[in-house]
Design a protein around this motif. Structure first.
Motif, short mmCIF file in Angstrom:
data_model
loop_
_atom_site.label_atom_id
_atom_site.label_comp_id
_atom_site.label_asym_id
_atom_site.label_seq_id
_atom_site.Cartn_x
_atom_site.Cartn_y
_atom_site.Cartn_z
N TYR A 89 0.82 -1.21 0.00
CA TYR A 89 0.00 0.00 0.00
C TYR A 89 0.86 1.27 0.00
O TYR A 89 0.40 2.35 0.36
CB TYR A 89 -0.94 0.02 1.21
CG TYR A 89 -2.12 -0.92 1.08
CD1 TYR A 89 -3.37 -0.45 0.69
CD2 TYR A 89 -1.98 -2.28 1.32
CE1 TYR A 89 -4.46 -1.30 0.57
CE2 TYR A 89 -3.06 -3.15 1.20
CZ TYR A 89 -4.29 -2.66 0.83
OH TYR A 89 -5.37 -3.51 0.70
N LYS A 90 2.12 1.10 -0.39
CA LYS A 90 3.07 2.21 -0.51
C LYS A 90 3.22 2.99 0.80
O LYS A 90 3.33 4.21 0.80
CB LYS A 90 2.63 3.16 -1.65
CG LYS A 90 2.61 2.48 -3.01
CD LYS A 90 2.19 3.45 -4.11
CE LYS A 90 2.17 2.73 -5.45
NZ LYS A 90 1.75 3.64 -6.57
N ASP A 130 5.08 -8.43 4.12
CA ASP A 130 4.62 -7.20 3.47
C ASP A 130 4.81 -5.96 4.35
O ASP A 130 4.50 -4.85 3.94
CB ASP A 130 3.14 -7.34 3.10
CG ASP A 130 2.63 -6.19 2.23
OD1 ASP A 130 3.38 -5.74 1.34
OD2 ASP A 130 1.50 -5.72 2.48
N LEU A 131 5.35 -6.16 5.55
CA LEU A 131 5.45 -5.07 6.51
C LEU A 131 6.87 -4.54 6.63
O LEU A 131 7.84 -5.29 6.54
CB LEU A 131 4.96 -5.52 7.89
CG LEU A 131 3.51 -5.99 7.96
CD1 LEU A 131 3.18 -6.47 9.36
CD2 LEU A 131 2.55 -4.89 7.53
N GLN A 132 6.96 -3.24 6.84
CA GLN A 132 8.24 -2.58 7.09
C GLN A 132 8.13 -1.81 8.41
O GLN A 132 7.21 -1.01 8.60
CB GLN A 132 8.56 -1.60 5.96
CG GLN A 132 9.80 -0.75 6.17
CD GLN A 132 11.07 -1.57 6.13
OE1 GLN A 132 11.25 -2.37 5.21
NE2 GLN A 132 11.95 -1.39 7.10
N VAL A 133 9.05 -2.08 9.32
CA VAL A 133 9.09 -1.32 10.57
C VAL A 133 9.51 0.11 10.26
O VAL A 133 10.49 0.34 9.54
CB VAL A 133 10.06 -1.97 11.57
CG1 VAL A 133 10.16 -1.11 12.84
CG2 VAL A 133 9.61 -3.38 11.93
N ILE A 134 8.77 1.07 10.79
CA ILE A 134 9.03 2.48 10.52
C ILE A 134 9.93 3.05 11.62
O ILE A 134 9.63 2.91 12.81
CB ILE A 134 7.71 3.27 10.45
CG1 ILE A 134 6.79 2.66 9.39
CG2 ILE A 134 7.98 4.75 10.16
CD1 ILE A 134 7.37 2.63 7.99
N ASN A 135 11.01 3.72 11.19
CA ASN A 135 11.95 4.25 12.19
C ASN A 135 11.39 5.48 12.88
O ASN A 135 10.39 6.07 12.45
CB ASN A 135 13.31 4.55 11.54
CG ASN A 135 13.22 5.62 10.46
OD1 ASN A 135 12.61 6.67 10.65
ND2 ASN A 135 13.83 5.37 9.31
N GLU A 136 12.05 5.87 13.95
CA GLU A 136 11.54 6.95 14.80
C GLU A 136 11.49 8.29 14.07
O GLU A 136 10.56 9.08 14.27
CB GLU A 136 12.42 7.07 16.05
CG GLU A 136 11.88 8.06 17.07
CD GLU A 136 12.68 8.08 18.36
OE1 GLU A 136 12.34 8.87 19.25
OE2 GLU A 136 13.64 7.27 18.48
N ASN A 137 12.48 8.56 13.21
CA ASN A 137 12.49 9.84 12.48
C ASN A 137 11.27 9.97 11.59
O ASN A 137 10.63 11.03 11.53
CB ASN A 137 13.77 9.96 11.65
CG ASN A 137 14.99 10.21 12.51
OD1 ASN A 137 14.88 10.71 13.62
ND2 ASN A 137 16.17 9.89 11.99
N GLU A 138 10.94 8.89 10.87
CA GLU A 138 9.77 8.92 9.99
C GLU A 138 8.49 9.05 10.80
O GLU A 138 7.57 9.80 10.43
CB GLU A 138 9.73 7.65 9.14
CG GLU A 138 8.48 7.48 8.29
CD GLU A 138 8.34 8.53 7.20
OE1 GLU A 138 7.23 8.67 6.65
OE2 GLU A 138 9.34 9.23 6.90
N ARG A 139 8.43 8.36 11.94
CA ARG A 139 7.24 8.47 12.79
C ARG A 139 7.08 9.89 13.31
O ARG A 139 5.96 10.42 13.33
CB ARG A 139 7.34 7.50 13.98
CG ARG A 139 7.34 6.04 13.59
CD ARG A 139 6.88 5.15 14.74
NE ARG A 139 7.65 5.35 15.96
CZ ARG A 139 8.72 4.66 16.29
NH1 ARG A 139 9.18 3.72 15.45
NH2 ARG A 139 9.35 4.86 17.42
#
Length: 293
Positions: A14-15, A52-61
């Motif tokens: 889902y980009k 299909d999942l990517q853990v999102i880092n703190e900076n992006e969050r």
């Protein structure tokens, strides 16, 4: 990277459009590990293969959080503007066109907020407190809402009831008109129906019901004054707060303009809708603040 319960993730397919919290891990029918996901800012429940999942880092969050907070502040500013205009209008009438200086007081509508997500519930309670809406919050799994809602109404005697949590439409389970194709819409509908058997008057108890992609038409037919989601889109976690705050601060002699309510929300008319409803605010006088001891 191994996916763990509690991780903040996004779906590659889902980009990376929505951030989710991983609340559970299971083995799917394809023998692959599947994650059960709750939207981090939207009231959506989903499942996805861990691949299909990517853990999102703190900076992006943090970047996304800042963008989200800016939208929230804009909605809150509009809400405060509306409330200030209402106060000035009430002051004009309460003082007989400013012909006397008697002080008056406001009693905004009391809210009972049932939420299927304890983290979202706390976010909502914090915003209610910031705005000044009297509220009682209860965490309740969506499936339990139809049976628990009546005892909670008897206990707290609210003017406004919120029934929300997580939901999702699955086209693989049926078309958009099929209530069984939704994760929790039928539970929200049953809860509203049970309440309306006890309190049938739409202005005696105002109801908001629904979450992301919920079956809007069924909720309105069941007796909700406002509901989600007319276009089956995701709604923000805090959208119910803006809806009920507007109703809570609108005088009971006035009717709430549906568009004026929706324009303060983040998802507006695609995510939320409703019917003409009376406000619940009451004004009294005289006001004599207690002197400090």
């Amino acid at each position: 990277m191994e996916i763990k319960i509690g991780d903040i993730v996004a779906r590659k397919s889902y980009k990376y459009d929505i951030l989710f919290r991983v609340i559970d891990l299971r083995i799917g029918s394809n023998q692959k590990q599947t994650a059960i996901l709750y939207g981090d800012e939207v009231r959506l429940i989903a499942d996805a293969d861990c691949e299909d999942l990517q853990v999102i880092n703190e900076n992006e969050r943090n970047t996304r959080k800042k963008q989200n907070e800016e939208k929230l502040e804009q909605s809150l500013h509009l809400l405060k503007q509306d409330y200030q205009l209402l106060r000035e209008k009430q002051e004009y009438y309460a003082t007989n066109s400013y012909s006397h200086n008697e002080a008056f007081f406001h009693i905004p509508g009391r809210v009972l907020h049932l939420d299927g997500d304890p983290l979202y519930l706390q976010k909502c309670l914090t915003l209610y407190e910031r705005i000044g809406v009297p509220v009682y919050g209860a965490h309740c799994h969506e499936k339990e809402m139809p049976t628990r809602v009546l005892e909670l109404i008897d206990k707290y005697r609210p003017d406004i009831l919120v029934i929300t949590g997580h939901d999702a439409y699955s086209k693989h389970k049926g078309n958009v008109s099929d209530l069984n194709a939704y994760r929790h819409s039928k539970h929200f509908v049953q809860a509203v129906q049970n309440v309306r058997k006890k309190v049938p008057n739409l202005d005696q108890l105002v109801i908001f019901a629904g979450a992301c992609q919920s079956h809007f038409e069924s909720l309105i037919r069941a007796g909700a004054n406002f509901a989600s989601s007319p276009s089956r889109v995701n709604i923000h976690a805090l959208d119910p707060v803006y809806i009920v705050a507007k109703i809570s601060f609108t005088p009971f002699m006035e009717r709430v303009n549906v568009w004026e309510v929706l324009r303060n929300t983040l998802t507006r008319e695609k995510g939320l809708g409703g019917i003409e409803t009376k406000g619940v605010l009451r004004t009294g006088m005289p006001y004599h603040p207690q002197e400090e001891q």
